[in-house]
Write an enzyme that holds these catalytic residues in place. Structure first.
Site, PDB file in Angstrom:
ATOM      1  N   GLU A 166      -2.378  -6.064   2.760  1.00  0.00           N
ATOM      2  CA  GLU A 166      -3.687  -5.480   3.060  1.00  0.00           C
ATOM      3  C   GLU A 166      -4.039  -5.600   4.586  1.00  0.00           C
ATOM      4  O   GLU A 166      -5.012  -5.761   4.883  1.00  0.00           O
ATOM      5  CB  GLU A 166      -4.446  -6.351   2.238  1.00  0.00           C
ATOM      6  CG  GLU A 166      -4.397  -6.154   0.611  1.00  0.00           C
ATOM      7  CD  GLU A 166      -5.499  -6.928  -0.020  1.00  0.00           C
ATOM      8  OE1 GLU A 166      -6.186  -7.787   0.373  1.00  0.00           O
ATOM      9  OE2 GLU A 166      -5.413  -6.912  -1.466  1.00  0.00           O
TER      10      GLU A 166
ATOM     11  N   GLU B  72       0.347  -3.269  -8.221  1.00  0.00           N
ATOM     12  CA  GLU B  72      -0.475  -4.030  -8.750  1.00  0.00           C
ATOM     13  C   GLU B  72      -1.463  -3.431  -9.811  1.00  0.00           C
ATOM     14  O   GLU B  72      -2.600  -3.304  -9.950  1.00  0.00           O
ATOM     15  CB  GLU B  72      -1.437  -4.898  -7.851  1.00  0.00           C
ATOM     16  CG  GLU B  72      -0.529  -5.572  -6.940  1.00  0.00           C
ATOM     17  CD  GLU B  72      -1.522  -6.552  -5.937  1.00  0.00           C
ATOM     18  OE1 GLU B  72      -2.803  -6.509  -5.976  1.00  0.00           O
ATOM     19  OE2 GLU B  72      -0.967  -6.780  -4.754  1.00  0.00           O
TER      20      GLU B  72
END
Length: 586
Positions: free
Chosen positions: A345, A450
Site C-alpha cells: 500500500e 486479496e
C-alpha cells in the site's frame, strides 16, 4: 403462390434476425487495448467514438460546449485538430458534451488528454441524474498526448453530461479522440466468453497397448494439476489444528497467502526476538499438500501496522532494522514462495518515506531483487480497480510509481508484477476491465491478491462478477480470495460457516472452480478406436487410463501433459498417445 412466398419469408425471418444479431455482436467486440505511452499525436477514438458526437474534433466544436466558466476553442497542431478549455478558474471548468445514459448498459470510456504546461492529473466525470460519477483519470503532460481509459454504469437512465476536472486551474485542458461505447449485459458476457475461449484447446487422447493397437472402451480420467491462471484463497494459523478447515481448503485450492503470519509485527513483535514458528508450520503444511504460497508482506507503509517498537526508532536505527528484516524473511523463505509483496500500500501511505527519505520503498525493492533475483516482486495496492474516485491509486498513479521502481531495479525490472488487492463494495465492471486493460499494457503479470466483497444483499453475485471479470481478462495471471477463516469471522467475507458448510459466496467459488477445471477430474471412456476428446484450459494435467480387458488390478497407465497456448500456425487440436502398461491381455 403468394401464400407460399409469405410462408417462405416468415420461415426465413428468424434466420435473418439471427444473422443480424451475429453481425451486431461481432461489430461490438470489446477492445482490450490501451496505450501507456505518451505520444506526439493521439490515436483514433476507440469504437469510432461510440455515442460521442464529433469524437475526433474534425468538425470543430460541433456537439461540444463549455462546462462551468471555461473558454473553449478548436485548435490544430501538426495537422491534428483538438479542443481546448482555457481561462479556467474552477477545477471543473472544461469542455462538455450532453448524452443520454441507460441504467441497463455498461459504458467503456476513453479520451486522449494533454495540458498546456508541466503535468497535471485530469479526471473524466459524468454528471448524471443521480450524482457525479468518475469514469477514470490520467496524469496529463504538456509535451505529448496520454490515453485515459475508464468506464462506468449509472443507477438510473436519464440525461448526463461528460466533462473533465483538474485541480490545477492554471493549465489548459486539451482533449481529443473521445469515445463512449455502450454494451448490453449480453455483449459484456460474450466478451468474457470469447476471451476465455482463447485459453482452451481441444485435446484428443488415444489409448493403445504395447503393440500399438487401440484400446476401446478404456476408462479414462483427466485431472488438472496446475492451472494457467490459478485461483487460491488466503489462510491463517487456524488451519494448523482444524481438520475440517484443512479438508475444506485442500480439496479446492492450489495457492494461498498467509493472512498475517509473515508480516513484520507477527514475526518480530519484540525487537531482536524473531519467531517464525507459526509461518514455518504453515509452510510445511502447504508443501505437504502441494499448495504454493505468495509472500505477504515484507513491509507495510501504513504507520498503523508496524511492530510497536518500530515507530519510535530514529532514522538510522530504523534503516538498520529494516535491512535486517528484509534479509531475514527473504532468506528464510527463499525458493519457498512464488512472489513477495515488498512494500504494501505504497500509494496510500508513506511511513518509511517519511522516516528514511523519498526513495525508501524503491531501495527496498532493489534490496529484495539483490537478495533473491529469481522471485517475483509485487507492488500491492488497493482501490486501483475498486474505486474510480480514489485519486491516490488510479492506474496512472500506479504506473507512475511502478516506473520509479523499474528505474532502481534496472535489468531486474522484469521481475516486477502488479498486485491489486480488490476489496470491493459494489463493483463497477467497466472501470475494472478498463483499468486492467491499462495495467496489462505493461505486459507484467497481474494478480488480484486479496479479493473480497463487503457485506451486501448481493454479495455472492458481486463476488461472481469480480471473479469472472478477473479470471477472464487476458492480462490477469492469478487470483487470491481474501477469506481466511476465523471462528469470530473473516476479514470482510467468509466462504463457509464455522462448520465449514458453504455460504452463498462459497457456492459461487465452487461453481467457478468447477467451470474453470481447477481441482476437478474429467472422466469418460475411449471410443471404438481408442480415442477420447475433451476441451481443456491451459495448464498441466495427469491422464489415467485403465484397460477394461485386463485382469491385473495394477493395469493403470498414467501420464502427464501440458496444454499450452496454440499459435496461428499450429493445429488447434492437441494430440496425445498413451500406451497401456498392461503386458498380458485376456
Amino acid at each position: 403462390m403468394e401464400i407460399w412466398k409469405k410462408r417462405s419469408l416468415l420461415m426465413l425471418l428468424p434466420l435473418w434476425i439471427l444473422f443480424a444479431e451475429l453481425i451486431k455482436a461481432k461489430a461490438l467486440s470489446y477492445d482490450y487495448t490501451a496505450s501507456i505511452e505518451c505520444l506526439a499525436q493521439p490515436q483514433k477514438p476507440q469504437y469510432g467514438g461510440g455515442i460521442i458526437k464529433n469524437p475526433d474534433l474534425d468538425g470543430g466544436l460541433r456537439g461540444w460546449s463549455k462546462f462551468g466558466n471555461a473558454s473553449i476553442e478548436n485548435r490544430e497542431l501538426n495537422g491534428n485538430k483538438f479542443m481546448v478549455a482555457h481561462s479556467r478558474n474552477q477545477f471543473y471548468d472544461s469542455v462538455s458534451q450532453k448524452l443520454y445514459l441507460e441504467k441497463s448498459k455498461l459504458y467503456t470510456f476513453s479520451a486522449w488528454i494533454r495540458v498546456s504546461e508541466g503535468n497535471a492529473p485530469v479526471k473524466a466525470v459524468f454528471k448524471t441524474v443521480s450524482g457525479f460519477t468518475h469514469a477514470g483519470a490520467i496524469v496529463a503532460d504538456s509535451k505529448c498526448w496520454a490515453m485515459l481509459k475508464g468506464g462506468l454504469t449509472v443507477n438510473a437512465s436519464g440525461p448526463a453530461e461528460l466533462y473533465f476536472e483538474s485541480n490545477n486551474t492554471s493549465v489548459e485542458i486539451w482533449v481529443d479522440s473521445v469515445s463512449l461505447q455502450p454494451f448490453t449485459q449480453e455483449e459484456w458476457k460474450s466478451h468474457r466468453v470469447e476471451s476465455i475461449g482463447k485459453t482452451k484447446r481441444r485435446v484428443r487422447i488415444r489409448a493403445i497397448d504395447a503393440q500399438g493397437n487401440p484400446l476401446a472402451n478404456s476408462k479414462i480420467s483427466i485431472e488438472q494439476k496446475t492451472s494457467w491462471k490459478p485461483v487460491g484463497c488466503a489462510t491463517n494459523k487456524n488451519i494448523l489444528n482444524n481438520v475440517a478447515y484443512q479438508n475444506w481448503f485442500t480439496s479446492r485450492f492450489t495457492h494461498t497467502t498467509f493472512e498475517d503470519e509473515m508480516k513484520w509485527y507477527s514475526t518480530e513483535p519484540t525487537q531482536g526476538k524473531e519467531d517464525y514458528s507459526v509461518p514455518d508450520s504453515m509452510m510445511r503444511f502447504m508443501k505437504q499438500h502441494h499448495i504454493l504460497v505468495r509472500g505477504h508482506n515484507i513491509f507495510w507503509d501504513d504507520p498503523h501496522y508496524q511492530p510497536s517498537w518500530v515507530s519510535s526508532l530514529r532514522p538510522k536505527d530504523l534503516s538498520t532494522a529494516a535491512s535486517k528484516r528484509i534479509n531475514s524473511v527473504m532468506s528464510k523463505y527463499k525458493g519457498q514462495v512464488i512472489g513477495w509483496d515488498v512494500v504494501n500500500e505504497n500509494l496510500h501511505f508513506n511511513f518509511f518515506e517519511s522516516k528514511l527519505g523519498p526513495d525508501a520503498s524503491s531501495l527496498f525493492y532493489k534490496m529484495a531483487s539483490d537478495i533473491d533475483p529469481s522471485v517475483t516482486l509485487f507492488m500491492n495496492e488497493y482501490n486501483t480497480i475498486e474505486e474510480s474516485g480514489d485519486a491516490a491509486s488510479t492506474p496512472a498513479k500506479y504506473l507512475g510509481k511502478l516506473r520509479n521502481f523499474h528505474t532502481f531495479l534496472g535489468a531486474n525490472s522484469n521481475r516486477m508484477a502488479i498486485g491489486l488487492e480488490s476489496h470491493f463494495g459494489v463493483p463497477n465492471l467497466p472501470y475494472i476491465r478498463s483499468s486492467l486493460d491499462t495495467l496489462a499494457a505493461t505486459r507484467l503479470p497481474i494478480w488480484l491478491t486479496e479479493v473480497d466483497v463487503k457485506s451486501h444483499p448481493e454479495q455472492a453475485l458481486f463476488l461472481e462478477q469480480v471473479l469472472r471479470e478477473g479470471h477472464d481478462h487476458p492480462g490477469v495471471a492469478g487470483i487470491i480470495i481474501w477469506s481466511a477463516w476465523k471462528p469470530q469471522g473473516c476479514y470482510r467475507m467468509c466462504l463457509t460457516d464455522n462448520s465449514f458448510k458453504n455460504l452463498a459466496t462459497g457456492d459461487v467459488v465452487d461453481k467457478l472452480l468447477k467451470e474453470w477445471g481447477i481441482k476437478t477430474t474429467l472422466e469418460g471412456n475411449t471410443d471404438a478406436d481408442g480415442f477420447f476428446e475433451a476441451s481443456l484450459f491451459q495448464g498441466e494435467y495427469e491422464v489415467k487410463i485403465i484397460d477394461p480387458t485386463a485382469t491385473n488390478s495394477s493395469s493403470m497407465s498414467t501420464q502427464r501433459f501440458m496444454v499450452e497456448p496454440s499459435h496461428a500456425s499450429e493445429e488447434k487440436m492437441l494430440l496425445l498417445q498413451v500406451q497401456s502398461l498392461v503386458l498380458n491381455r485376456s
